[in-house]
Structures are given as structure tokens and as C-alpha cells.
Motif scaffolding. Structure first.
Motif, PDB file in Angstrom:
ATOM      1  N   LEU A  10       7.580   4.113  -9.835  1.00 34.99           N
ATOM      2  CA  LEU A  10       8.458   4.976  -9.882  1.00 34.99           C
ATOM      3  C   LEU A  10       8.877   6.062  -9.091  1.00 34.99           C
ATOM      4  CD1 LEU A  10       8.581   7.185 -13.211  1.00 34.99           C
ATOM      5  CD2 LEU A  10       6.746   8.372 -11.813  1.00 34.99           C
ATOM      6  N   MET A  11       8.050   5.849  -7.931  1.00 30.65           N
ATOM      7  CA  MET A  11       8.742   6.885  -7.163  1.00 30.65           C
ATOM      8  C   MET A  11       9.705   5.779  -5.861  1.00 30.65           C
ATOM      9  SD  MET A  11       5.106   8.569  -5.480  1.00 30.65           S
ATOM     10  CE  MET A  11       6.194   9.801  -4.072  1.00 30.65           C
ATOM     11  N   GLU A  12       9.842   4.551  -4.815  1.00 28.95           N
ATOM     12  CA  GLU A  12      10.428   3.885  -5.176  1.00 28.95           C
ATOM     13  C   GLU A  12      12.156   3.422  -6.123  1.00 28.95           C
ATOM     14  OE1 GLU A  12       8.191  -0.033  -4.797  1.00 28.95           O
ATOM     15  OE2 GLU A  12       7.568   1.178  -2.784  1.00 28.95           O
ATOM     16  N   GLY A  13      12.378   3.937  -7.192  1.00 26.43           N
ATOM     17  CA  GLY A  13      13.175   4.050  -8.241  1.00 26.43           C
ATOM     18  C   GLY A  13      13.530   5.134  -8.352  1.00 26.43           C
ATOM     19  N   ARG A  22       3.238   5.079  -0.305  1.00 31.83           N
ATOM     20  CA  ARG A  22       2.066   5.099  -0.406  1.00 31.83           C
ATOM     21  C   ARG A  22       1.235   6.036  -1.779  1.00 31.83           C
ATOM     22  NH1 ARG A  22       1.266   5.280   5.377  1.00 31.83           N
ATOM     23  NH2 ARG A  22       3.209   6.518   4.956  1.00 31.83           N
ATOM     24  N   THR A  23       0.094   5.323  -1.429  1.00 27.60           N
ATOM     25  CA  THR A  23      -0.845   6.121  -2.531  1.00 27.60           C
ATOM     26  C   THR A  23      -2.220   6.285  -1.731  1.00 27.60           C
ATOM     27  OG1 THR A  23      -1.862   5.001  -3.944  1.00 27.60           O
ATOM     28  CG2 THR A  23       0.423   5.816  -4.434  1.00 27.60           C
ATOM     29  N   TYR A  24      -2.644   7.370  -1.770  1.00 31.03           N
ATOM     30  CA  TYR A  24      -4.225   7.398  -1.316  1.00 31.03           C
ATOM     31  C   TYR A  24      -5.066   8.117  -1.942  1.00 31.03           C
ATOM     32  CZ  TYR A  24      -8.109   9.419   1.766  1.00 31.03           C
ATOM     33  OH  TYR A  24      -9.200   9.438   2.494  1.00 31.03           O
ATOM     34  N   LEU A  25      -6.208   7.128  -2.425  1.00 33.55           N
ATOM     35  CA  LEU A  25      -7.424   7.578  -3.781  1.00 33.55           C
ATOM     36  C   LEU A  25      -6.324   7.399  -4.939  1.00 33.55           C
ATOM     37  CD1 LEU A  25      -8.927  10.474  -1.809  1.00 33.55           C
ATOM     38  CD2 LEU A  25      -9.746   7.575  -1.925  1.00 33.55           C
ATOM     39  N   GLN A  26      -7.305   7.229  -5.598  1.00 35.84           N
ATOM     40  CA  GLN A  26      -6.797   7.499  -7.243  1.00 35.84           C
ATOM     41  C   GLN A  26      -6.575   8.694  -7.784  1.00 35.84           C
ATOM     42  OE1 GLN A  26      -5.636   4.528  -8.981  1.00 35.84           O
ATOM     43  NE2 GLN A  26      -6.248   3.781  -5.956  1.00 35.84           N
ATOM     44  N   SER A  27      -6.547   9.172  -7.098  1.00 35.90           N
ATOM     45  CA  SER A  27      -6.645  11.434  -7.908  1.00 35.90           C
ATOM     46  C   SER A  27      -5.238  12.121  -7.572  1.00 35.90           C
ATOM     47  CB  SER A  27      -8.581  11.842  -6.880  1.00 35.90           C
ATOM     48  OG  SER A  27      -8.071  12.043  -5.435  1.00 35.90           O
ATOM     49  N   GLY A  28      -4.452  11.036  -7.084  1.00 35.67           N
ATOM     50  CA  GLY A  28      -3.294  11.487  -7.069  1.00 35.67           C
ATOM     51  C   GLY A  28      -3.152  12.460  -5.438  1.00 35.67           C
ATOM     52  N   GLN A  29      -2.403  11.401  -4.518  1.00 35.45           N
ATOM     53  CA  GLN A  29      -1.998  12.139  -3.794  1.00 35.45           C
ATOM     54  C   GLN A  29      -0.586  10.832  -3.225  1.00 35.45           C
ATOM     55  OE1 GLN A  29      -5.493  13.804  -4.007  1.00 35.45           O
ATOM     56  NE2 GLN A  29      -5.442  11.850  -3.304  1.00 35.45           N
ATOM     57  N   ALA A  30       0.719  10.785  -2.991  1.00 36.23           N
ATOM     58  CA  ALA A  30       1.238   9.705  -2.987  1.00 36.23           C
ATOM     59  C   ALA A  30       2.512  10.025  -1.380  1.00 36.23           C
ATOM     60  CB  ALA A  30       2.342   9.570  -3.595  1.00 36.23           C
ATOM     61  N   PRO A  62      -2.075   4.938 -13.159  1.00 35.33           N
ATOM     62  CA  PRO A  62      -2.426   3.933 -11.925  1.00 35.33           C
ATOM     63  C   PRO A  62      -1.266   3.880 -10.922  1.00 35.33           C
ATOM     64  CG  PRO A  62      -2.541   2.841 -14.521  1.00 35.33           C
ATOM     65  CD  PRO A  62      -1.163   4.550 -14.498  1.00 35.33           C
ATOM     66  N   MET A  63      -1.872   4.300  -9.608  1.00 36.96           N
ATOM     67  CA  MET A  63      -1.124   4.107  -8.574  1.00 36.96           C
ATOM     68  C   MET A  63      -0.041   2.942  -8.118  1.00 36.96           C
ATOM     69  SD  MET A  63      -2.235   6.678  -7.430  1.00 36.96           S
ATOM     70  CE  MET A  63      -2.229   7.060  -8.785  1.00 36.96           C
ATOM     71  N   ALA A  64      -0.059   1.714  -8.620  1.00 35.56           N
ATOM     72  CA  ALA A  64       1.030   1.006  -8.211  1.00 35.56           C
ATOM     73  C   ALA A  64       2.122   1.457  -9.462  1.00 35.56           C
ATOM     74  CB  ALA A  64      -0.147  -0.669  -8.830  1.00 35.56           C
ATOM     75  N   GLU A  65       1.898   1.634 -10.948  1.00 42.88           N
ATOM     76  CA  GLU A  65       2.913   2.344 -11.053  1.00 42.88           C
ATOM     77  C   GLU A  65       3.556   3.424 -10.742  1.00 42.88           C
ATOM     78  OE1 GLU A  65       2.875   2.661 -15.228  1.00 42.88           O
ATOM     79  OE2 GLU A  65       1.167   0.664 -15.140  1.00 42.88           O
ATOM     80  N   LEU A  66       2.742   4.498  -9.914  1.00 42.52           N
ATOM     81  CA  LEU A  66       3.010   5.392  -9.427  1.00 42.52           C
ATOM     82  C   LEU A  66       3.851   5.207  -8.007  1.00 42.52           C
ATOM     83  CD1 LEU A  66       3.511   8.968  -8.658  1.00 42.52           C
ATOM     84  CD2 LEU A  66       1.901   8.417  -7.613  1.00 42.52           C
TER      85      LEU A  66
END
Length: 183
Positions: A27-30, A37-45, A20-24
Motif C-alpha cells: 500500500l505504501m509503495e503504491g 520496511r515494517t518492524y514487528l506486527q504492531s504497526g511501525q513502518a 498484514p505488514m506485507a499488504e501495508l
């Protein structure tokens, strides 16, 4: 601080490796990254960081994802300057093409023409590819899903020793924009 894009390979596709992008983002902020920021659901941050380099940031994120979600995900991290250069160096007339016709495969390390020497390029026309800086540009006039060349290029023996992940042209352009905003 440098602004980067993280490209996660093979997540949220077909119901497997759900991230889930919100969890990603959390995680990255941690991990100490800013402006995540994330872009789409297919794996870009997109994120800013003053620590490490592309390879160490990718390794850090790969490890954190496995620890948090329980599965391994290959990650490629690239900075704004690189993404802008990739977009600028496109050997195909991007402005004249539909985004579904143009794709970029990003590699974790440099690749050269010799890796693809076995491919009879004429057999796949009008589909074409060109090698760039740790990238492969693919022109697939009927889209990636119908591309015989894309199917051939994804064979494990051609990608041995490198992580490879593909994005359509719209995503490439958007990542250039998003990393510029943060930088």
C-alpha cells in the motif's frame, strides 16, 4: 528524500483491525514511498519520501488504510531527526533500565504539563512520567501491563484533541536505527 517512521495506532491487537505488514508495505509503495520496511506486527513502518510533511503523510496513510482495509487507523509520522532527538532527550536512565520499564507515548500535536495537572504524581510512585516534544516518557518499573499510571494516562480526557500511541524503548531505539539506515 526524508526517511520517516509511521506509527499506526491499535492495529493487530486482540484480533481486531488486522493489517498484514506485507499488504501495508505494498500500500505504501503504491502511494509512491521508497524503501518501505515494517518492524514487528504492531504497526511501525519506515519509508522515504520527498513529498509532503509529517502531517500530510499521516493523513495520506490514514486515508489509504481506511480505503484498503475498511476501518480507520490513527497514524503518526515522524522523521529520523525527531526520533533521534526523542531518544537523546530521554529524562530517565534508559541504558540502566530494562526496555519493558521505559515507554514513549507519541502525540500528534504538542502537549503541555497543564494537560496532566490533575494527576497526583506522588500517588503513582515509583512510576513517573515526563513531557517532551510531542511525547511523554513513562517509567513503569513493573512494565506497562501492570502500570496504574499508564492506565490513568490513557484516559480519553487526558488525550482529548490529539492522537496518542505508545511504544516501548526497544521499539523507539530500533526506529531511530531504521530511519538512519534509510536516510
Amino acid at each position: 528524500m526524508t526517511t520517516y517512521a509511521a506509527l499506526l495506532r491499535g492495529i493487530n491487537v486482540g484480533g481486531s483491525k488486522k493489517v498484514p505488514m506485507a499488504e501495508l508495505r505494498t500500500l505504501m509503495e503504491g502511494l509512491g514511498h521508497d524503501g518501505v520496511r515494517t518492524y514487528l506486527q504492531s504497526g511501525q513502518a519506515v519509508f522515504a519520501s520527498g513529498q509532503g510533511d509529517e502531517e500530510s503523510l499521516a493523513a495520506q496513510l490514514t486515508e489509504a488504510i481506511e480505503e484498503r482495509f475498511g476501518f480507520s487507523v490513527d497514524v503518526i509520522v515522524r522523521d529520523h531527526a525527531y526520533l533521534k532527538a526523542i531518544a537523546g532527550a530521554c529524562p530517565f536512565p534508559a541504558a540502566e533500565l530494562e526496555a519493558k520499564q521505559l515507554h514513549v507515548t507519541f502525540f500528534s500535536a504538542p502537549v503541555d504539563e497543564a494537560r496532566f495537572a490533575e494527576i497526583d504524581r506522588a500517588a503513582f510512585l515509583p512510576e513517573e512520567f515526563r513531557i517532551g516534544d510531542r511525547a511523554l516518557y513513562l517509567y513503569a518499573p513493573n512494565g506497562l501491563g501492570r502500570s496504574k499510571l499508564a492506565e490513568h494516562l490513557s484516559k480519553p480526557r487526558l488525550n482529548k484533541g490529539v492522537v496518542a500511541t505508545t511504544r516501548n524503548w526497544n521499539t523507539v531505539v530500533k526506529l531511530v536505527e531504521l530511519t538512519a539506515e534509510g536516510g
